[in-house]
Scaffold this motif. Structure first.
Motif, PDB file in Angstrom:
ATOM      1  N   ASN A 283       6.041  -8.043  -1.893  1.00  0.00           N
ATOM      2  CA  ASN A 283       7.448  -7.745  -1.629  1.00  0.00           C
ATOM      3  C   ASN A 283       7.861  -6.426  -2.279  1.00  0.00           C
ATOM      4  OD1 ASN A 283       7.780 -10.084  -0.190  1.00  0.00           O
ATOM      5  ND2 ASN A 283       8.719 -11.236  -1.867  1.00  0.00           N
ATOM      6  N   ASP A 284       8.578  -5.610  -1.512  1.00  0.00           N
ATOM      7  CA  ASP A 284       9.058  -4.322  -2.007  1.00  0.00           C
ATOM      8  C   ASP A 284      10.461  -4.491  -2.580  1.00  0.00           C
ATOM      9  OD1 ASP A 284       6.758  -2.886  -1.167  1.00  0.00           O
ATOM     10  OD2 ASP A 284       7.530  -2.810   0.874  1.00  0.00           O
ATOM     11  N   ALA A 285      10.548  -4.594  -3.918  1.00  0.00           N
ATOM     12  CA  ALA A 285      11.835  -4.801  -4.575  1.00  0.00           C
ATOM     13  C   ALA A 285      12.717  -3.565  -4.431  1.00  0.00           C
ATOM     14  CB  ALA A 285      11.606  -5.115  -6.054  1.00  0.00           C
ATOM     15  N   PHE A 286      14.004  -3.806  -4.226  1.00  0.00           N
ATOM     16  CA  PHE A 286      14.957  -2.696  -4.125  1.00  0.00           C
ATOM     17  C   PHE A 286      15.372  -2.229  -5.517  1.00  0.00           C
ATOM     18  CE2 PHE A 286      15.487  -4.589   0.091  1.00  0.00           C
ATOM     19  CZ  PHE A 286      15.441  -3.454   0.885  1.00  0.00           C
ATOM     20  N   LYS A 306      10.864  -0.103  -4.957  1.00  0.00           N
ATOM     21  CA  LYS A 306       9.974   0.157  -6.090  1.00  0.00           C
ATOM     22  C   LYS A 306       8.550   0.377  -5.624  1.00  0.00           C
ATOM     23  CE  LYS A 306       8.735  -1.756 -10.619  1.00  0.00           C
ATOM     24  NZ  LYS A 306       8.946  -2.910 -11.552  1.00  0.00           N
ATOM     25  N   THR A 307       8.124  -0.393  -4.638  1.00  0.00           N
ATOM     26  CA  THR A 307       6.809  -0.241  -4.020  1.00  0.00           C
ATOM     27  C   THR A 307       6.999   0.021  -2.536  1.00  0.00           C
ATOM     28  OG1 THR A 307       6.664  -2.651  -3.721  1.00  0.00           O
ATOM     29  CG2 THR A 307       5.648  -1.714  -5.715  1.00  0.00           C
ATOM     30  N   ASN A 308       5.912   0.243  -1.823  1.00  0.00           N
ATOM     31  CA  ASN A 308       6.043   0.560  -0.398  1.00  0.00           C
ATOM     32  C   ASN A 308       4.927  -0.087   0.408  1.00  0.00           C
ATOM     33  OD1 ASN A 308       6.970   1.642   2.013  1.00  0.00           O
ATOM     34  ND2 ASN A 308       6.081   3.661   1.666  1.00  0.00           N
ATOM     35  N   ASN A 309       4.744  -1.384   0.215  1.00  0.00           N
ATOM     36  CA  ASN A 309       3.770  -2.109   1.031  1.00  0.00           C
ATOM     37  C   ASN A 309       4.227  -2.205   2.481  1.00  0.00           C
ATOM     38  OD1 ASN A 309       1.725  -2.967  -0.997  1.00  0.00           O
ATOM     39  ND2 ASN A 309       3.500  -3.967  -1.924  1.00  0.00           N
ATOM     40  N   SER A 310       5.533  -2.068   2.708  1.00  0.00           N
ATOM     41  CA  SER A 310       6.071  -2.139   4.074  1.00  0.00           C
ATOM     42  C   SER A 310       5.715  -0.921   4.902  1.00  0.00           C
ATOM     43  CB  SER A 310       7.600  -2.286   4.027  1.00  0.00           C
ATOM     44  OG  SER A 310       7.989  -3.437   3.327  1.00  0.00           O
ATOM     45  N   GLY A 311       5.292   0.147   4.256  1.00  0.00           N
ATOM     46  CA  GLY A 311       4.980   1.363   4.997  1.00  0.00           C
ATOM     47  C   GLY A 311       6.197   2.066   5.533  1.00  0.00           C
ATOM     48  N   THR A 318      13.392   2.166   9.895  1.00  0.00           N
ATOM     49  CA  THR A 318      12.947   2.969   8.758  1.00  0.00           C
ATOM     50  C   THR A 318      13.905   2.821   7.583  1.00  0.00           C
ATOM     51  OG1 THR A 318      14.120   4.906   9.603  1.00  0.00           O
ATOM     52  CG2 THR A 318      11.813   4.674  10.220  1.00  0.00           C
ATOM     53  N   ASN A 319      13.325   2.799   6.367  1.00  0.00           N
ATOM     54  CA  ASN A 319      14.151   2.655   5.172  1.00  0.00           C
ATOM     55  C   ASN A 319      14.191   3.923   4.320  1.00  0.00           C
ATOM     56  OD1 ASN A 319      11.684   2.719   3.875  1.00  0.00           O
ATOM     57  ND2 ASN A 319      11.708   0.565   3.259  1.00  0.00           N
ATOM     58  N   GLY A 320      13.604   5.004   4.810  1.00  0.00           N
ATOM     59  CA  GLY A 320      13.627   6.272   4.092  1.00  0.00           C
ATOM     60  C   GLY A 320      12.386   6.541   3.270  1.00  0.00           C
ATOM     61  N   ALA A 321      11.561   5.516   3.028  1.00  0.00           N
ATOM     62  CA  ALA A 321      10.314   5.710   2.291  1.00  0.00           C
ATOM     63  C   ALA A 321       9.246   6.304   3.200  1.00  0.00           C
ATOM     64  CB  ALA A 321       9.838   4.374   1.714  1.00  0.00           C
ATOM     65  N   HIS A 322       8.138   6.744   2.610  1.00  0.00           N
ATOM     66  CA  HIS A 322       7.043   7.295   3.409  1.00  0.00           C
ATOM     67  C   HIS A 322       6.559   6.249   4.423  1.00  0.00           C
ATOM     68  CE1 HIS A 322       7.179  10.546   0.744  1.00  0.00           C
ATOM     69  NE2 HIS A 322       6.151  10.290  -0.044  1.00  0.00           N
ATOM     70  N   ILE A 323       6.381   6.691   5.656  1.00  0.00           N
ATOM     71  CA  ILE A 323       5.752   5.854   6.685  1.00  0.00           C
ATOM     72  C   ILE A 323       4.279   6.228   6.721  1.00  0.00           C
ATOM     73  CG2 ILE A 323       5.686   5.288   9.149  1.00  0.00           C
ATOM     74  CD1 ILE A 323       8.641   6.261   9.260  1.00  0.00           C
ATOM     75  N   TYR A 324       3.408   5.254   6.575  1.00  0.00           N
ATOM     76  CA  TYR A 324       1.977   5.560   6.624  1.00  0.00           C
ATOM     77  C   TYR A 324       1.247   4.473   7.400  1.00  0.00           C
ATOM     78  CZ  TYR A 324       1.653   2.320   2.644  1.00  0.00           C
ATOM     79  OH  TYR A 324       1.742   1.222   1.826  1.00  0.00           O
ATOM     80  N   PHE A 325       0.197   4.885   8.116  1.00  0.00           N
ATOM     81  CA  PHE A 325      -0.518   3.957   8.981  1.00  0.00           C
ATOM     82  C   PHE A 325      -1.929   4.463   9.222  1.00  0.00           C
ATOM     83  CE2 PHE A 325       1.979   6.940  11.512  1.00  0.00           C
ATOM     84  CZ  PHE A 325       1.038   7.471  12.385  1.00  0.00           C
ATOM     85  N   ASN A 326      -2.778   3.573   9.730  1.00  0.00           N
ATOM     86  CA  ASN A 326      -4.167   3.886  10.068  1.00  0.00           C
ATOM     87  C   ASN A 326      -4.392   3.694  11.554  1.00  0.00           C
ATOM     88  OD1 ASN A 326      -4.865   4.324   7.350  1.00  0.00           O
ATOM     89  ND2 ASN A 326      -5.325   2.160   7.041  1.00  0.00           N
ATOM     90  N   VAL A 327      -5.223   4.541  12.130  1.00  0.00           N
ATOM     91  CA  VAL A 327      -5.618   4.416  13.534  1.00  0.00           C
ATOM     92  C   VAL A 327      -7.141   4.413  13.594  1.00  0.00           C
ATOM     93  CG1 VAL A 327      -5.368   5.330  15.867  1.00  0.00           C
ATOM     94  CG2 VAL A 327      -3.569   5.760  14.161  1.00  0.00           C
ATOM     95  N   ALA A 328      -7.712   3.364  14.176  1.00  0.00           N
ATOM     96  CA  ALA A 328      -9.168   3.235  14.282  1.00  0.00           C
ATOM     97  C   ALA A 328      -9.644   3.761  15.629  1.00  0.00           C
ATOM     98  CB  ALA A 328      -9.580   1.776  14.122  1.00  0.00           C
TER      99      ALA A 328
END
Length: 417
Positions: A283-286, A306-311, A318-328
């Motif tokens: 969980n990404d705490a606010f 606090k963390t960004n497991n949501s990506g 979007t919540n303003g944090a970095h968006i990151y993802f993988n493409v295989a």
């Protein structure tokens, strides 16, 4: 369909061995400074013949703006983009004994295109070829420039695995890279310039890059191919983007990435590795946002995580944090080895493909992934801008948050150029 996007609409055209490839871009905002010089760098990063680890097809991939601009400024009308094919070799796909075109290439799109249309391009895969992505990259460069000028958005992709070589291999401590401080530090700081220092593989770690390069070279020398993963981060993306329920931003990102040739998987944020992390950690705490200057073209957010497991995306928005993802990406289907197969007539045969092909698509896929990310964000920005502008014309009610001047869209954002 050959059209992507609802607001920022891109229609690509052309076959691998046709006269040209390109696209039409609809609804690019007017007043954006734009010339071929803004587009060509990404075209050059995508082009074939960059190293001994890519196809030797000799294409300059020089882009030409055909319409939609005047004196280097967008008019708001459709932008036509064209790239000439200069090094076609359709004869590589026929002649010499039993015609290669008599066989559907294993794991390629020859058979399925024929089943769908009743006819297919006889050389190079036609629209199923990676050459189709030229239009995407050209359009993505336009979207990216607008996002950078209006909102300060940064999009950077890099090679994170080739075969069994990983930049951040999963471990018991970090089954997902989203909990790995080294990964989080990388996506916070990495730039395209840094990524391109590690050519030809584009993995931003000298040691791992060398191992990946050797893996690709080994498969090339065996006339074989290998797959891998591209990781992408989108920084400074405005919050509030995404259209629930069916066009959540991670859904449109997945749609965009899985529409690319040779893709086989998509994961965002903690991804599949996040399944091994308990909710108490995942969980990404606010937390209260730090007292910094307001983001370019936006009002300053009150909260962050606090963390960004949501990506960077929660509830599809979007919540303003970095968006990151993988493409295989799978191993390229066309290889130089002889393969047992069956012809279109049902008779058994042996196929030995000719032509020029990548032993691994990952290094050249990096700018293509960046382009599709830009198209997704650009489309979402225009959708949200229209919504915010319409809402700003209504009286403020007790249960609503007023729309600030900086959130009303293009006009306010342009004040930050």
């Amino acid at each position: 369909m050959s059209t992507f996007g609802q607001y920022f609409r891109v229609s690509t055209y052309g076959e691998s061995h046709g006269k040209s490839v390109g696209c039409i871009v609809d609804n690019c905002p007017p007043g954006l400074q734009l010339t071929e010089d803004d587009i060509q760098p990404q075209m050059t990063r995508r082009r074939p013949g960059q190293s001994a680890l890519t196809t030797p097809r000799n294409e300059k991939d020089k882009v030409e703006i055909q319409s939609g601009t005047e004196f280097g400024v967008t008019l708001g009308t459709p932008i036509g983009l064209r790239v000439l094919n200069e090094d076609q070799r359709p004869h590589d796909y026929g002649g010499g004994g039993k015609n290669i075109d008599a066989f559907p290439r294993p794991s390629h799109a020859d058979w399925t295109y024929l089943e769908k249309y009743g006819v297919k391009a006889s050389s190079g895969g036609g629209r199923s070829s990676a050459r189709e992505t030229i239009g995407r990259v050209a359009a993505g460069a336009i979207a990216e420039k607008y996002l950078r000028v209006a909102y300060g958005v940064e999009i950077v992709a890099f090679t994170s695995s080739v075969g069994s070589e990983f930049l951040f291999p999963p471990s018991r401590e970090h089954p997902t890279a989203s909990t790995n401080p080294a990964f989080l530090d990388l996506i916070d700081k990495v730039t395209r310039t840094q990524v391109d220092e590690f050519l030809p593989v584009r993995c931003p770690d000298a040691t791992v890059c060398k191992r990946m390069e050797q893996v690709i070279a080994d498969f090339r020398d065996r006339h074989d191919s290998i797959g891998g993963v591209v990781t992408c981060v989108i920084r400074h993306c405005p919050s509030g983007l995404g259209e629930p329920c069916f066009d959540k931003l991670e859904a449109t990102l997945a749609h965009a990435m899985l529409s690319l040739p040779a893709t086989k998987g998509f994961e965002i944020g903690s991804g599949f590795g996040g399944c091994e992390v308990p909710g108490s950690i995942h969980n990404d705490a606010f937390v209260k946002a730090p007292a910094t200057a307001a983001p370019l073209g936006r009002s300053k957010p009150k909260l962050t995580t606090k963390t960004n497991n949501s990506g960077g995306i929660q509830g599809g928005i979007t919540n303003g944090a970095h968006i990151y993802f993988n493409v295989a990406f799978k191993p390229p289907a066309t290889i130089g080895q002889m393969q047992d197969t069956v012809g279109y007539d049902g008779e058994a045969g042996v196929l030995e493909a000719k032509g020029r092909h990548d032993p691994c698509v990952i290094p050249r896929a990096v700018p293509i992934v960046e382009a599709m990310a830009a198209l997704v964000v650009m489309d979402a920005v225009l959708a949200q801008s229209a919504r915010q502008t319409a809402r700003s014309l209504l009286p403020v009610l007790p249960m609503t948050i007023p729309v600030s001047q900086s959130e009303k869209g293009v006009g306010a954002a342009n004040g930050h150029q």
